[in-house]
Write a protein that holds these residues in place. Structure first.
Motif, short mmCIF file in Angstrom:
data_model
loop_
_atom_site.label_atom_id
_atom_site.label_comp_id
_atom_site.label_asym_id
_atom_site.label_seq_id
_atom_site.Cartn_x
_atom_site.Cartn_y
_atom_site.Cartn_z
N ASN A 43 49.44 66.21 69.20
CA ASN A 43 48.76 65.76 70.41
C ASN A 43 47.66 64.76 70.06
O ASN A 43 47.16 64.71 68.93
CB ASN A 43 48.15 66.94 71.16
N THR A 44 47.27 63.99 71.05
CA THR A 44 46.19 63.03 70.85
C THR A 44 45.50 62.75 72.17
O THR A 44 46.11 62.80 73.24
CB THR A 44 46.73 61.71 70.26
N THR A 45 44.20 62.48 72.09
CA THR A 45 43.41 62.06 73.25
C THR A 45 42.69 60.78 72.88
O THR A 45 42.04 60.70 71.83
CB THR A 45 42.39 63.15 73.63
N ASN A 46 42.82 59.78 73.73
CA ASN A 46 42.26 58.46 73.43
C ASN A 46 41.42 57.95 74.59
O ASN A 46 41.90 57.86 75.73
CB ASN A 46 43.39 57.47 73.15
N PRO A 47 40.17 57.62 74.30
CA PRO A 47 39.29 57.07 75.34
C PRO A 47 39.29 55.55 75.33
O PRO A 47 39.70 54.91 74.36
CB PRO A 47 37.92 57.61 74.92
N LYS A 48 38.82 54.98 76.42
CA LYS A 48 38.63 53.54 76.53
C LYS A 48 37.39 53.29 77.38
O LYS A 48 37.27 53.85 78.47
CB LYS A 48 39.84 52.87 77.18
N LEU A 49 36.50 52.48 76.88
CA LEU A 49 35.30 52.12 77.63
C LEU A 49 35.18 50.61 77.65
O LEU A 49 35.21 49.96 76.61
CB LEU A 49 34.04 52.73 76.98
N GLY A 50 35.04 50.05 78.85
CA GLY A 50 34.86 48.62 78.99
C GLY A 50 33.69 48.31 79.90
O GLY A 50 33.44 49.03 80.88
N LEU A 51 32.95 47.26 79.58
CA LEU A 51 31.82 46.83 80.40
C LEU A 51 31.98 45.37 80.74
O LEU A 51 32.38 44.55 79.89
CB LEU A 51 30.50 47.03 79.64
N ARG A 52 31.66 45.05 81.99
CA ARG A 52 31.76 43.67 82.48
C ARG A 52 30.44 43.33 83.15
O ARG A 52 30.02 44.01 84.10
CB ARG A 52 32.91 43.57 83.47
N TYR A 53 29.76 42.28 82.66
CA TYR A 53 28.47 41.90 83.21
C TYR A 53 28.50 40.42 83.58
O TYR A 53 28.82 39.57 82.73
CB TYR A 53 27.35 42.16 82.21
N SER A 54 28.21 40.11 84.84
CA SER A 54 28.28 38.73 85.33
C SER A 54 26.96 38.37 85.99
O SER A 54 26.79 38.57 87.20
CB SER A 54 29.44 38.58 86.32
N PRO A 55 26.01 37.86 85.23
CA PRO A 55 24.70 37.54 85.82
C PRO A 55 24.77 36.41 86.83
O PRO A 55 23.92 36.34 87.74
CB PRO A 55 23.86 37.14 84.60
N THR A 56 25.76 35.51 86.70
CA THR A 56 25.97 34.45 87.68
C THR A 56 27.46 34.34 87.95
O THR A 56 28.29 34.91 87.23
CB THR A 56 25.45 33.09 87.16
N LYS A 57 27.81 33.58 88.96
CA LYS A 57 29.22 33.37 89.26
C LYS A 57 29.92 32.54 88.18
O LYS A 57 31.14 32.53 88.10
CB LYS A 57 29.38 32.67 90.60
N GLN A 58 29.14 31.86 87.37
CA GLN A 58 29.72 30.98 86.36
C GLN A 58 29.79 31.63 84.96
O GLN A 58 30.34 31.03 84.04
CB GLN A 58 28.92 29.68 86.24
N PHE A 59 29.26 32.83 84.80
CA PHE A 59 29.17 33.41 83.47
C PHE A 59 29.48 34.90 83.52
O PHE A 59 28.99 35.62 84.39
CB PHE A 59 27.77 33.18 82.88
N LEU A 60 30.30 35.34 82.57
CA LEU A 60 30.71 36.74 82.52
C LEU A 60 30.69 37.20 81.07
O LEU A 60 31.22 36.53 80.18
CB LEU A 60 32.10 36.91 83.12
N LEU A 61 30.09 38.36 80.83
CA LEU A 61 30.12 39.01 79.53
C LEU A 61 31.01 40.24 79.62
O LEU A 61 31.03 40.93 80.65
CB LEU A 61 28.71 39.43 79.11
N ARG A 62 31.75 40.55 78.56
CA ARG A 62 32.62 41.72 78.58
C ARG A 62 32.71 42.32 77.19
O ARG A 62 32.60 41.63 76.17
CB ARG A 62 34.01 41.35 79.08
N THR A 63 32.93 43.62 77.14
CA THR A 63 33.10 44.32 75.88
C THR A 63 33.91 45.58 76.13
O THR A 63 33.93 46.11 77.25
CB THR A 63 31.75 44.65 75.23
#
Length: 908
Positions: free
Chosen positions: A582-602
């Protein structure tokens, strides 16, 4: 190629980095993009919010099971549209993936060519170069059965994907094991076909090469009728037929000899026609130098006389690169059809059927005979050699013809399902039956072992020249006809997905997705009676295989828009395998968009790749190594002596097969990046990625020869005393069965740039760019060993170029469209030292393709193009892993300059 990022953005999700000479083309592309963007930024509306609103619809994006307004998620997804596909000139799924810089796929379908029995007919996807088995390939979001024939790579055969029906391709370049399945370590490739097509179209396509061979003809037809909104139903079907011709090595004059002293290439085969022979000692073992009655005037053109490994001998070497096929002939028929019926405004039922049949003809050099003695009383005994007694032959069975196999790979998939909205939940559920059947038939060049041994013992088959009519008839009576090995893989599954908004946050509605899947996989391998008994020369004995497993899985995903700028994606999946745990796998993602022209993600996640059924249970088989090797413990001492052939230029027997004690591979994946739109006409993205794998399953052929002391337990040597004091006895065979042998660490950058200049009186120009820069690619061969850097060099079984990119310039003027595309691979260090013992660097390899289209009328469109516009030949290489020596077939295109044209007629 561009990535579609949403209502307010457009995105390309690709690669880049900095390293002087490698990045000159990158710097140019980025600089051009910024200049173009700045030049036209002033022409954009000051307030885009005043534009007319458009109707938006919730859609599911690859990388998430939550339906949302179309837009960027925390995961990098490259979207290749149908228009991109047409402009690239790709006609198959495999060719299409060569335009994805994150893919380590080959440049042509012909690169799937292999002399390994378990891999004939297979063409797989390989994101990040971490293995076909770690890339999950989907069709319309659901799985297909893996290629059935047991072999070293387990994955979906790209030949089964109906390329003509593809509407777009989503390439998720980040692990998604928590959503799609534990094996999505390298990423997910989702081929999406037409869903609501109405009307019809028909097209004819012809491709041909300037220098001959590898021509291709394609005929495609599609038809669809019914409007879901008005008629409550839609049915469509696409039928595609492709006929590709073979390419022989003799059709390309740039293919050099397998012996090149300056290059450091010396892999001529000692199995020749006329045969090389060795005398037998009192114990009946071959000893001394190899001799050939035709030396030094060896039989052209397939044999050469080499001063390399055979210094001081009177032997010939066989130049198999002058007598083989580098691109197989194939015929492919595929059909996909889908019907959808709207039961109510909120509920639909659907059925989808896929049929794909690929027949491929493989022809390689003639069979080798190395374990038989020619009798002293044989009528063709070579008395001119001045020897007596029986002679051990190293023989190429040229009179039997080249080894030829017909491989028929058939894929079928039937899906029946329903989707809609129930009690506020979006639901999608289906039953999936997917089959892959492979028949590998021996049609020429093979002989029955016992019958041939008895026939050869009569001395009436001539190893030293043409046999007479009686000898030829005797040989032909031992040949195999209409014998085949068969494999069948089946995947049965049931899945259900539910999603809905659950509560309001400051940034919008939080949403949840829940899913469950049950899957049963089975694999059956049936050797013929001859193969099972070991009676096919050139193929070791094989035992039947019948194995199955059951997998149950459940997952949950949350989308949490904490603010208008910050959103989190959290997922957790549990899988239960009835055979490996058996296995359990997590996933965490973050999306940050301070302006409509710029987006950060991880994002961060883990993966778990269970050994495939083939990995676990493929029967042991004895064949030959892929490459030709020198024994590091003996070749230097033996070179120039009568025993050079025992230690240099070896292609020993190799044991292959599965291992029921294999452990699952485990991984960690991390990515971080940004998307920037400095002007409405330009989007760029940069993403960093990192993958670590442990318990890597591999079959380490080349590694064994790199350190024969450390890996001595896997190297079997002759039990007789060494013929040269101070060195070990000669190598007889190696154990290259699958093992949890390695660990891997790799990281790098993806860069994407998309520029769409405004339309003017002179037309419209757009630019697309996707590139990948690999910082590190390190492998650890065995527990406790140091990590070895493989980036920028040929390592183990592939080249890991530090930089790869595809750059595209499109020009549209009215009904005319032109596209110039560059595919670029940076330089790297060759597998072996050159003839002077120096590290050898292979220069960068780049191809330019030019394509044009013209819309003659509303219904009629014509296309034409030139592939490899500059007629670039593959660079010379001294790699010996692939039997296609003197160049590297894993990333180059041997076809040369090629031309194609198509005509398409549509009616709506």
């Amino acid at each position: 190629m561009s990535l579609n990022a949403g209502a307010s953005r457009r995105l390309i999700s690709n690669t880049h980095s900095d390293a002087a000479p490698v990045l000159r083309p990158v710097a140019f592309a980025v600089a051009f993009a910024f200049v173009a963007g700045a030049a036209v930024a002033q022409t954009q509306p000051a307030n885009p919010d005043t534009q007319q609103p458009t109707q938006v619809q919730r859609v599911e994006i690859t990388g998430s099971s939550i339906k949302r307004l179309e837009g960027e998620t925390a995961l990098p997804v490259q979207i290749i549209t149908k228009a991109d596909i047409e402009k690239s000139g790709a006609t198959t799924a495999a060719e299409l993936l060569t335009k994805v810089s994150a893919s380590a796929a080959q440049l042509t379908d012909g690169a799937s060519f292999s002399d390994i029995a378990g891999q004939r007919g297979f063409n797989g996807a390989n994101l990040r170069g971490i293995g076909v088995s770690s890339t999950l390939v989907l069709l319309n979001g659901r799985r297909l059965a893996n290629f059935a024939s047991p072999g070293g790579n387990s994955g979906v055969d790209l030949n089964a994907i109906p390329a003509a029906a593809i509407e777009r391709v989503d390439v998720l370049k980040d692990g998604a094991s928590a959503i799609y399945g534990t094996d999505a370590i390298g990423g997910v490739i989702n081929f999406i076909t037409r869903r609501d097509y109405q009307g019809g179209d028909f097209s004819l396509y012809r491709f041909d090469t300037q220098h001959g061979g590898a021509a291709k003809t394609i005929a495609t037809g599609s038809i669809g009728f019914g409007d879901i909104a008005k008629d409550r139903y839609n049915v469509f079907a696409t039928l595609d037929y492709q006929d590709s011709e073979a390419l022989r090595s003799t059709q390309r004059d740039w293919i050099g000899s397998v012996y090149d002293e300056a290059l450091g290439l010396d892999v001529g085969s000692s199995n020749t026609f006329p045969a090389n022979v060795r005398r037998l000692n009192s114990a009946g073992r071959p000893t001394g130098s190899r001799l050939n009655p035709s030396a030094p005037n060896c039989n052209p053109p397939a044999t050469i006389y080499s001063p390399g490994s055979f210094v001081g001998s009177s032997a010939c070497l066989y130049d198999y690169m002058q007598d083989t096929e580098i691109y197989p002939a194939s015929k492919r028929l595929s059909l996909i059809t889908r019907g959808t019926f709207a039961v109510t405004d909120e509920h639909q039922v659907f059925a989808e059927y896929l049929y794909s049949d690929t027949k491929t003809n493989y022809r390689i050099s003639p069979l080798t005979i190395t374990d038989l003695n020619y009798p002293a009383a044989g009528r063709y005994y070579p008395t001119s050699l001045g020897v007596t007694g029986p002679l051990r032959v190293n023989m190429r069975l040229s009179e039997a013809g080249g080894r030829t196999n017909d491989v028929d790979a058939n894929a079928q998939r039937l899906i029946v399902g329903a989707k809609g909205v129930l009690a506020g939940w979006d639901y999608d559920t289906a039953i999936n039956r997917s089959e892959n059947t492979v028949t590998d038939a021996y049609v020429n060049g093979y002989v029955r072992r016992t019958d041939f041994n008895n026939a050869f013992a009569t001395g009436n088959i001539n190893p030293f020249g043409p046999s007479d009519a009686a000898g030829l008839a005797l040989l032909n009576s031992t040949k195999i006809r209409d014998d085949a090995r068969k494999s069948k893989g089946v995947t049965d599954s049931f899945d259900v997905k539910l999603s809905r908004p659950i509560f309001q946050l400051a940034g919008g509605e939080a949403a949840i997705a829940l899913g469950a899947e049950y899957r049963r996989e089975s694999l059956d391998f049936t050797p013929s009676a001859l193969l099972a008994a070991g009676e096919i020369r050139g193929d070791g004995p094989a035992t039947p295989l019948s194995a199955s497993r059951k997998i149950t899985a459940g997952y949950a995903e949350l989308s949490l828009p904490f603010t208008k700028q910050l959103e989190a994606q959290v997922a957790l999946r549990g899988d239960r395998y009835n055979d490996v745990g058996n296995t359990t796998n997590p996933k965490l993602g973050l999306r940050y968009s301070p302006t409509k022209q710029f987006l950060l993600r991880t994002s961060y996640g883990t993966g778990f790749r269970a050994p495939s059924l083939s990995d676990l249970y493929a029967p042991p088989r004895l064949g030959q190594t892929n490459g030709i090797y020198d024994d590091p413990l003996g070749c230097a001492a033996a070179r120039g002596t009568a025993f050079a052939a025992d230690y240099c230029g070896l292609q020993p027997d190799k044991l292959t097969g599965g291992n029921k004690n294999l452990k699952p591979e485990e991984s960690k994946q991390f990515s971080a990046g940004f998307v920037f739109e400095p002007a409405r006409v330009m989007t760029m993205s940069v993403d960093y990625w990192r993958i670590e794998k442990t318990n890597v399953i591999s079959a380490p052929e080349g590694v064994l020869f790199s350190d024969p002391v450390r890996f001595s337990q896997f190297i079997i040597r002759d039990t007789a005393p060494s013929p040269i004091p101070g060195i070990p006895s000669p190598i007889v065979s190696v154990d290259s069965s699958l093992k949890n042998f390695a660990a891997l660490k790799t990281d790098g950058w993806d860069l994407g740039v998309d520029v769409r200049l405004p339309r003017s009186d002179y037309g419209r120009v757009s630019l697309g760019f996707n590139g990948t820069y690999v910082n590190n690619y390190k492998t650890q061969e065995g527990a406790g060993a140091r990590y070895i850097t493989a980036v920028g060099r040929f390592a183990n079984d592939q080249v890991v170029q530090r930089w790869r990119h595809t750059a595209t310039v499109n020009y549209d003027f009215g009904d005319l469209g032109l596209t110039l595309q560059q595919t670029y691979y940076s330089n790297y260090y060759d597998q072996n030292l050159d003839g002077a013992g120096r590290v050898r660097k292979i220069g960068a390899y780049e191809l330019f393709d030019l394509a044009g289209s013209y819309q003659v009328s509303k219904q009629l469109k014509v296309r034409a193009g030139i592939k490899n516009l500059l007629d670039k030949n593959p660079p010379r290489s001294n790699q010996v892993y692939y039997f296609l020596a003197s160049y590297d077939p894993s990333y180059t295109d041997p076809r040369g300059r090629s031309f194609y044209a198509s005509v398409a007629y549509s009616f709506r």
